[in-house]
Design a protein around this motif. Structure first.
Motif, mmCIF file in Angstrom:
data_model
loop_
_atom_site.group_PDB
_atom_site.id
_atom_site.type_symbol
_atom_site.label_atom_id
_atom_site.label_comp_id
_atom_site.label_asym_id
_atom_site.label_seq_id
_atom_site.Cartn_x
_atom_site.Cartn_y
_atom_site.Cartn_z
ATOM 1 N N ILE A 138 0.835 -1.199 0.000
ATOM 2 C CA ILE A 138 0.000 0.000 0.000
ATOM 3 C C ILE A 138 0.871 1.250 0.000
ATOM 4 C CG2 ILE A 138 -1.629 1.349 1.394
ATOM 5 C CD1 ILE A 138 -2.976 -1.237 2.183
ATOM 6 N N LYS A 139 1.904 1.250 0.831
ATOM 7 C CA LYS A 139 2.789 2.420 0.922
ATOM 8 C C LYS A 139 3.483 2.678 -0.408
ATOM 9 C CE LYS A 139 6.680 4.301 3.547
ATOM 10 N NZ LYS A 139 7.674 4.031 4.623
ATOM 11 N N GLU A 140 3.995 1.622 -1.039
ATOM 12 C CA GLU A 140 4.727 1.793 -2.297
ATOM 13 C C GLU A 140 3.802 2.267 -3.416
ATOM 14 O OE1 GLU A 140 7.642 -0.692 -5.373
ATOM 15 O OE2 GLU A 140 6.913 -1.644 -3.525
ATOM 16 N N ILE A 141 2.612 1.696 -3.496
ATOM 17 C CA ILE A 141 1.674 2.079 -4.557
ATOM 18 C C ILE A 141 1.191 3.512 -4.361
ATOM 19 C CG2 ILE A 141 -0.612 1.606 -5.530
ATOM 20 C CD1 ILE A 141 -0.053 -1.379 -4.900
ATOM 21 N N GLN A 142 0.869 3.876 -3.125
ATOM 22 C CA GLN A 142 0.410 5.242 -2.867
ATOM 23 C C GLN A 142 1.516 6.258 -3.118
ATOM 24 O OE1 GLN A 142 -1.122 4.915 1.154
ATOM 25 N NE2 GLN A 142 -3.212 4.544 0.424
ATOM 26 N N THR A 143 2.745 5.916 -2.750
ATOM 27 C CA THR A 143 3.877 6.810 -3.026
ATOM 28 C C THR A 143 4.073 6.972 -4.532
ATOM 29 O OG1 THR A 143 4.971 6.078 -0.986
ATOM 30 C CG2 THR A 143 6.329 7.226 -2.603
ATOM 31 N N THR A 144 3.946 5.875 -5.274
ATOM 32 C CA THR A 144 4.067 5.930 -6.732
ATOM 33 C C THR A 144 2.986 6.818 -7.342
ATOM 34 O OG1 THR A 144 5.004 3.685 -6.748
ATOM 35 C CG2 THR A 144 4.156 4.539 -8.836
ATOM 36 N N GLU A 145 1.762 6.718 -6.825
ATOM 37 C CA GLU A 145 0.667 7.563 -7.306
ATOM 38 C C GLU A 145 0.989 9.042 -7.089
ATOM 39 O OE1 GLU A 145 -2.996 4.394 -6.434
ATOM 40 O OE2 GLU A 145 -2.597 6.066 -5.071
ATOM 41 N N ASP A 146 1.557 9.362 -5.921
ATOM 42 C CA ASP A 146 1.893 10.748 -5.616
ATOM 43 C C ASP A 146 3.013 11.269 -6.525
ATOM 44 O OD1 ASP A 146 0.000 10.740 -3.621
ATOM 45 O OD2 ASP A 146 1.423 10.329 -2.012
ATOM 46 N N VAL A 147 4.042 10.441 -6.728
ATOM 47 C CA VAL A 147 5.202 10.880 -7.497
ATOM 48 C C VAL A 147 4.849 11.119 -8.964
ATOM 49 C CG1 VAL A 147 7.465 10.151 -8.388
ATOM 50 C CG2 VAL A 147 6.899 9.820 -5.965
ATOM 51 N N TYR A 148 4.025 10.228 -9.534
ATOM 52 C CA TYR A 148 3.729 10.303 -10.969
ATOM 53 C C TYR A 148 2.342 10.869 -11.268
ATOM 54 C CZ TYR A 148 7.869 7.340 -11.334
ATOM 55 O OH TYR A 148 9.147 6.845 -11.243
ATOM 56 N N GLY A 149 1.634 11.339 -10.246
ATOM 57 C CA GLY A 149 0.321 11.929 -10.454
ATOM 58 C C GLY A 149 -0.695 10.960 -11.016
ATOM 59 N N LEU A 150 -0.712 9.733 -10.514
ATOM 60 C CA LEU A 150 -1.600 8.697 -11.034
ATOM 61 C C LEU A 150 -2.945 8.710 -10.321
ATOM 62 C CD1 LEU A 150 1.012 5.791 -11.146
ATOM 63 C CD2 LEU A 150 0.280 7.250 -13.046
ATOM 64 N N LYS A 151 -3.920 8.101 -10.959
ATOM 65 C CA LYS A 151 -5.257 7.961 -10.379
ATOM 66 C C LYS A 151 -5.191 7.083 -9.133
ATOM 67 C CE LYS A 151 -9.797 5.953 -11.428
ATOM 68 N NZ LYS A 151 -10.591 5.203 -12.442
ATOM 69 N N THR A 152 -5.913 7.467 -8.091
ATOM 70 C CA THR A 152 -5.934 6.690 -6.847
ATOM 71 C C THR A 152 -6.611 5.347 -7.078
ATOM 72 O OG1 THR A 152 -6.028 8.699 -5.525
ATOM 73 C CG2 THR A 152 -6.706 6.656 -4.456
ATOM 74 N N LYS A 153 -5.994 4.290 -6.596
ATOM 75 C CA LYS A 153 -6.519 2.944 -6.783
ATOM 76 C C LYS A 153 -7.237 2.444 -5.524
ATOM 77 C CE LYS A 153 -2.620 2.074 -9.808
ATOM 78 N NZ LYS A 153 -2.211 3.484 -9.651
ATOM 79 N N ASN A 154 -8.059 1.443 -5.721
ATOM 80 C CA ASN A 154 -8.730 0.783 -4.607
ATOM 81 C C ASN A 154 -7.805 -0.316 -4.092
ATOM 82 O OD1 ASN A 154 -10.659 -0.066 -2.793
ATOM 83 N ND2 ASN A 154 -11.745 -1.350 -4.279
ATOM 84 N N LEU A 155 -7.158 -0.105 -2.952
ATOM 85 C CA LEU A 155 -6.163 -1.028 -2.423
ATOM 86 C C LEU A 155 -6.792 -1.890 -1.335
ATOM 87 C CD1 LEU A 155 -3.131 1.431 -2.231
ATOM 88 C CD2 LEU A 155 -3.826 -0.063 -4.126
ATOM 89 N N ILE A 156 -6.850 -3.188 -1.602
ATOM 90 C CA ILE A 156 -7.516 -4.130 -0.706
ATOM 91 C C ILE A 156 -6.503 -4.774 0.225
ATOM 92 C CG2 ILE A 156 -8.998 -6.172 -0.578
ATOM 93 C CD1 ILE A 156 -10.262 -3.737 -1.961
ATOM 94 N N GLU A 157 -6.776 -4.784 1.508
ATOM 95 C CA GLU A 157 -5.928 -5.470 2.483
ATOM 96 C C GLU A 157 -6.232 -6.964 2.403
ATOM 97 O OE1 GLU A 157 -6.353 -3.754 6.341
ATOM 98 O OE2 GLU A 157 -5.647 -1.781 5.711
ATOM 99 N N TYR A 158 -5.522 -7.647 1.534
ATOM 100 C CA TYR A 158 -5.845 -9.030 1.187
ATOM 101 C C TYR A 158 -4.995 -10.049 1.953
ATOM 102 C CZ TYR A 158 -5.912 -13.274 -1.695
ATOM 103 O OH TYR A 158 -5.976 -14.571 -2.133
#
Length: 324
Positions: free
Chosen positions: A20-40
């Protein structure tokens, strides 16, 4: 993660908070659309944990010797391609039982190194080259693993609660731009917590490192269990959480009624496709479809709906034949 690997997904099942941390950081750095991250969680780890309770009790290959399993990653800088002959010789000279499990890609793309290992050590009764990695029996029979940057090292540690000795060969880098992400990869931060690290230039200390890990196996077991509980979501229950998410309450139900069964089956294909798409949906907007019902011969059905249409009639209700 490779750059762009998950950019176009709406929903991602995450193993732990590090994802979750890596994906959210990647979204912030590259201005990507926020994803639905499931605690699986991690389904494969859950399977290994279930097996461990019984298979870990099996008798070691030789109860008088420590059993060391060597399971590296692949690539030109991997342990097997750079230091395997030296490491195996040190282990056998130290009277360990040694099982080498090459990565399938190494077996396929670097057959020369596999042949060198086999030719040099196959006559030693304490050596096994295990190219069929479908079984995990050698994992359960071992005392310690030697690896490099292979993901199997974490599966081994978390499933069996046994330590890993990491040979610090150069990193296998799938994302050359990883430095743009401030989050440090788990593969780097976890190594000295689930085992120990040794430099390729200090292999003379290999035996003492192994003895240290084995002598302190109980301490490492407790430490690994604690780290596992902190890192991995829903340990032992990932299947339950995944099923709850992929089986939403709202479903689309189609029923095909036709005077021509062949035509009905032809029109069923889109429904089957919908059902398969929904099974691996990347968005919560797609609900699960169902296979058509009542697709039997009209003579067995009773009176069909009054229609002169040549194509099947699509309805959302259930047709009850006369006489029922």
């Amino acid at each position: 993660l490779r750059k762009g690997a998950v950019d176009h997904f709406d929903t991602i099942f995450c193993v732990g908070s590090h994802h979750i941390k890596e994906i959210q950081t990647t979204e912030d750095v590259y201005g990507l659309k926020t994803k639905n991250l499931i605690e699986y969680g991690y389904g494969h780890l859950d399977t290994l944990l279930k097996e461990t309770s019984t298979l870990r009790q099996q008798t070691p290959i030789d109860s008088g010797k420590k059993h060391i399993i060597v399971a590296p990653s692949f690539g030109v800088n991997s342990l097997l391609e750079t230091k395997s002959l030296e490491i195996i010789k040190i282990l056998l000279d130290a009277q360990y039982h040694v099982t080498v499990r090459p990565h399938p890609i190494t077996t396929r793309k670097s057959p020369d190194i596999i042949k060198k290992i086999q030719d040099k050590f196959q006559s030693n009764p304490d050596f096994i080259l295990e190219t069929d990695i479908s079984s995990y029996d050698s994992f359960y029979a071992s005392d310690c693993m030697i690896s490099d940057w292979s993901g199997v090292s974490m599966e081994y540690a978390f499933a069996l609660e046994k330590p890993v000795l990491f040979v610090d060969v150069p990193k296998k880098m799938r994302n050359p731009d990883f430095a743009e992400i401030s989050s440090t990869p788990l593969e780097i931060t976890i190594r000295d917590k689930i085992g120990d690290i040794i430099s390729p230039a200090q292999l003379s200390q290999l035996r003492s490192k192994i003895e240290f890990l084995c002598d302190n196996s109980e301490q490492f077991r407790k430490q690994i269990k604690k780290i596992r509980s902190e890192l991995i979501f829903n340990i032992g229950e990932s299947e339950k959480f995944g099923a709850e998410f992929t089986n939403p309450d709202i479903r689309i139900i189609f029923e095909m009624l036709s005077k021509v069964p062949k035509c009905a089956f032809s029109c069923a294909r889109p429904l089957i496709t919908h059902n398969l798409d929904a099974s691996w949906a990347a968005s919560t907007d797609c609900s699960s479809g169902t296979f058509p019902v009542n697709l039997i011969l009209p003579s067995l059905m009773g009176i069909w709906p009054d229609t002169n249409a040549s194509l099947p009639v699509v309805t959302t209700g259930i047709y009850e034949p006369a006489g029922f």
